[in-house]
Scaffold this motif. Structure first.
Motif, short mmCIF file in Angstrom:
data_model
loop_
_atom_site.label_atom_id
_atom_site.label_comp_id
_atom_site.label_asym_id
_atom_site.label_seq_id
_atom_site.Cartn_x
_atom_site.Cartn_y
_atom_site.Cartn_z
N GLY A 64 0.85 -1.30 0.03
CA GLY A 64 -0.05 0.08 -0.03
C GLY A 64 0.87 1.14 0.04
N PHE A 65 2.24 1.26 -0.21
CA PHE A 65 2.92 2.36 -0.09
C PHE A 65 2.79 3.37 -1.17
CE2 PHE A 65 5.63 -0.87 2.54
CZ PHE A 65 5.23 -0.35 3.63
N THR A 66 2.86 2.39 -2.49
CA THR A 66 2.61 3.41 -3.75
C THR A 66 1.25 3.91 -3.78
OG1 THR A 66 4.08 1.74 -4.69
CG2 THR A 66 2.73 2.70 -6.38
N ALA A 67 0.05 3.15 -3.63
CA ALA A 67 -1.00 3.87 -3.63
C ALA A 67 -1.26 4.90 -2.55
CB ALA A 67 -2.13 2.83 -2.88
N TYR A 68 -0.49 5.02 -1.34
CA TYR A 68 -0.59 6.16 -0.61
C TYR A 68 0.24 7.19 -1.20
CZ TYR A 68 0.86 9.12 3.16
OH TYR A 68 0.99 10.13 3.99
N TRP A 69 1.22 7.08 -1.78
CA TRP A 69 2.14 8.17 -2.67
C TRP A 69 1.09 8.71 -3.88
CZ3 TRP A 69 5.60 11.69 -3.07
CH2 TRP A 69 5.90 12.08 -4.48
N LYS A 70 0.50 7.78 -4.55
CA LYS A 70 -0.33 8.23 -5.63
C LYS A 70 -1.46 9.15 -5.20
CE LYS A 70 1.18 5.08 -9.14
NZ LYS A 70 1.81 5.77 -9.86
N GLN A 71 -2.05 8.89 -3.95
CA GLN A 71 -3.09 9.77 -3.43
C GLN A 71 -2.71 11.07 -2.94
OE1 GLN A 71 -5.21 7.71 -0.22
NE2 GLN A 71 -6.67 9.26 -0.12
N TYR A 72 -1.53 10.72 -2.35
CA TYR A 72 -0.67 12.19 -1.71
C TYR A 72 -0.31 13.26 -2.84
CZ TYR A 72 2.35 15.28 0.74
OH TYR A 72 3.07 16.26 1.42
N MET A 73 0.19 12.72 -3.76
CA MET A 73 0.88 13.25 -5.03
C MET A 73 -0.35 14.09 -5.79
SD MET A 73 3.01 12.14 -8.40
CE MET A 73 1.72 10.72 -8.53
N ALA A 74 -1.61 13.24 -5.82
CA ALA A 74 -2.83 13.96 -6.50
C ALA A 74 -3.45 14.84 -5.76
CB ALA A 74 -3.71 12.72 -6.84
N THR A 75 -3.42 14.60 -4.34
CA THR A 75 -4.01 15.73 -3.47
C THR A 75 -3.03 17.22 -3.55
OG1 THR A 75 -4.91 14.01 -2.00
CG2 THR A 75 -4.69 15.97 -1.23
N VAL A 76 -1.76 16.74 -3.48
CA VAL A 76 -0.98 17.97 -3.52
C VAL A 76 -1.13 18.64 -4.80
CG1 VAL A 76 1.40 18.68 -3.49
CG2 VAL A 76 0.78 16.99 -1.68
N MET A 77 -0.92 18.06 -5.88
CA MET A 77 -1.13 18.94 -7.06
C MET A 77 -2.37 19.51 -7.46
SD MET A 77 0.94 15.76 -9.48
CE MET A 77 0.57 16.64 -11.04
N GLY A 78 -3.73 18.74 -6.87
CA GLY A 78 -4.81 19.19 -7.09
C GLY A 78 -4.80 20.82 -6.21
N ALA A 79 -4.32 20.66 -4.96
CA ALA A 79 -4.65 21.72 -4.03
C ALA A 79 -3.55 23.05 -4.61
CB ALA A 79 -3.79 21.30 -2.63
N GLU A 80 -2.45 22.60 -5.22
CA GLU A 80 -1.59 23.61 -5.74
C GLU A 80 -2.41 24.29 -6.84
OE1 GLU A 80 2.97 24.01 -7.38
OE2 GLU A 80 2.02 22.13 -7.84
N GLU A 81 -3.07 23.53 -7.73
CA GLU A 81 -3.64 24.40 -8.85
C GLU A 81 -4.79 25.01 -8.26
OE1 GLU A 81 -3.02 24.46 -12.16
OE2 GLU A 81 -1.19 23.51 -11.47
N ASP A 82 -5.75 24.52 -7.18
CA ASP A 82 -6.66 25.19 -6.58
C ASP A 82 -6.27 26.61 -6.16
OD1 ASP A 82 -8.49 23.22 -7.16
OD2 ASP A 82 -8.42 22.36 -5.33
N ILE A 83 -4.94 26.76 -5.46
CA ILE A 83 -4.54 28.06 -4.90
C ILE A 83 -4.26 28.92 -6.05
CG2 ILE A 83 -2.65 28.71 -3.68
CD1 ILE A 83 -4.61 27.41 -1.77
N LYS A 84 -3.56 28.36 -7.04
CA LYS A 84 -3.25 29.15 -8.10
C LYS A 84 -4.48 29.89 -8.77
CE LYS A 84 0.92 26.82 -9.82
NZ LYS A 84 1.49 25.92 -10.72
N SER A 85 -5.57 29.26 -8.89
CA SER A 85 -6.83 29.71 -9.16
C SER A 85 -7.23 30.85 -8.26
CB SER A 85 -7.92 28.55 -9.41
OG SER A 85 -7.60 27.74 -10.41
N ILE A 86 -7.22 30.51 -7.11
CA ILE A 86 -7.85 31.41 -6.01
C ILE A 86 -6.93 32.84 -5.95
CG2 ILE A 86 -8.28 32.09 -3.69
CD1 ILE A 86 -8.73 29.00 -3.32
N LEU A 87 -5.78 32.54 -6.01
CA LEU A 87 -4.82 33.88 -6.03
C LEU A 87 -5.35 34.74 -7.74
CD1 LEU A 87 -1.46 32.25 -5.10
CD2 LEU A 87 -3.26 33.79 -3.84
N ALA A 88 -5.20 34.01 -8.55
CA ALA A 88 -5.71 34.68 -9.77
C ALA A 88 -6.78 35.43 -9.75
CB ALA A 88 -5.59 33.67 -11.24
N ALA A 89 -8.05 35.09 -9.20
CA ALA A 89 -9.12 35.49 -8.65
C ALA A 89 -8.98 36.79 -8.05
CB ALA A 89 -10.21 34.55 -8.47
#
Length: 319
Positions: A64-89
């Protein structure tokens, strides 16, 4: 304590009443190729050389280590894009041509988390493959050597810590990790007591070993160990407790651990000629040393343990 992945031995000791001085006999055994003892009338200690690693051919269950990593990675990348959108607005909201608020670097978070995942996987392997009651040390460098070159790629999608676990399990699982942990333990004890230069002294009913310590005067009077000395002495207590576990003296092991905690809580306070009894092991403290004593059959088992697992450490420590 270093990572000695080679020359791990498997031993079974008959700890009968007749024991020779195995430390003195190590010089006699030097140069033998089969690792066996010279004839002496002492206990038989059968030593075999582990020449390879038996691989587990069963299909491993995903840890389950790789599954954890992929979930963490997707969450971080999604949060980074969300913050960028908010800052742009926010530029429109505040009527400015620059962002109001703080962004974060998903790349930096992923780099840090990858490193932590590797360390956590290695630590889990150290816990699971260690000898009962003992420890196993696997350096991150040794772990990374088990992986192919592309494992160290910067491509986050290719990072697969499950493969690291499979490699660790293949090498350290089963008997290999247990025997390696005991070899590391013996090396720690040999180095702590400088047994290569100062072998134990056999008395009528005990073995005596000396450990040099550094002490300093306390502000309100009395003596106490320096911090590094106290840390080393506490680690030696843990090592001797692990030896007792190997020897089957669980009561002495528990009392050694309790004494280590007491020593730490008392900030390494030292009273000259104070005696402490932990059952099969005791010691007397002095201002510059501690005289350890291993009583009766446990002393015989100590010699068997060190002669089996600590031979290379003894030879390295000889003058």
């Amino acid at each position: 304590m270093g990572n000695t992945d080679t020359n791990v031995v498997t031993a079974q000791a008959d700890t009968g009443p007749a024991i020779r001085d195995l430390f003195a006999a190590l010089e006699e055994d030097k140069g033998t190729t089969d690792g066996s003892q010279a004839e002496s009338g002492g206990p038989e200690i059968v030593v075999t050389q582990d020449t390879g690693v038996a691989l587990n051919t069963e299909v491993p269950k995903s840890p389950g280590f790789t599954a954890y990593w992929k979930q963490y990675m997707a969450t971080v990348m999604g949060a980074e894009e969300d913050i960028k959108s908010i800052l742009a607005a926010g530029k429109v909201v505040f009527g400015k041509d620059y962002a109001t608020g703080e962004a974060f670097s998903g790349w930096q978070l992923l780099r840090k988390t990858r490193s932590e995942i590797i360390s956590s996987v290695v630590m889990k392997a150290e816990r699971e493959f260690a000898p009962p009651g003992g420890k196993l040390e696997i350096t991150t460098y040794s772990a990374s050597e088990l992986m192919p070159e592309d494992w160290r790629t910067s491509d986050d999608e290719a990072f697969d810590p499950d493969k690291l676990w499979v490699a660790l399990e293949a090498k350290y699982g089963g008997n290999y990790g247990i025997e390696l942990g005991r070899t590391q333990l013996a090396s720690q004890i040999v180095n702590a007591f400088c047994l290569g230069r100062n072998p134990p002294v056999r008395k009528a009913n005990r073995l005596e070993l000396s450990d040099t310590i550094y002490t300093e005067k306390k502000f309100r009077g009395g003596m106490e160990m320096g911090y590094s000395t106290m840390d080393s002495v506490c680690k030696l207590h843990a090592a001797m407790a692990a030896f007792c576990e190997w020897a089957g003296d669980h009561s002495t092991a528990r009392r050694l651990e309790a004494r280590s905690t007491e020593l730490f809580n008392n900030r390494g306070e030292v009273k000259s000629r104070e005696r402490f009894d932990m059952g099969g092991i005791g010691y007397v403290t002095y201002n510059t040393s501690m005289l350890w004593e291993i009583y009766g059959p446990l002393g015989d088992k100590f010699q068997a343990f060190i002669s089996t697992y600590g031979r290379e450490a003894l030879e390295r420590g000889r003058p």
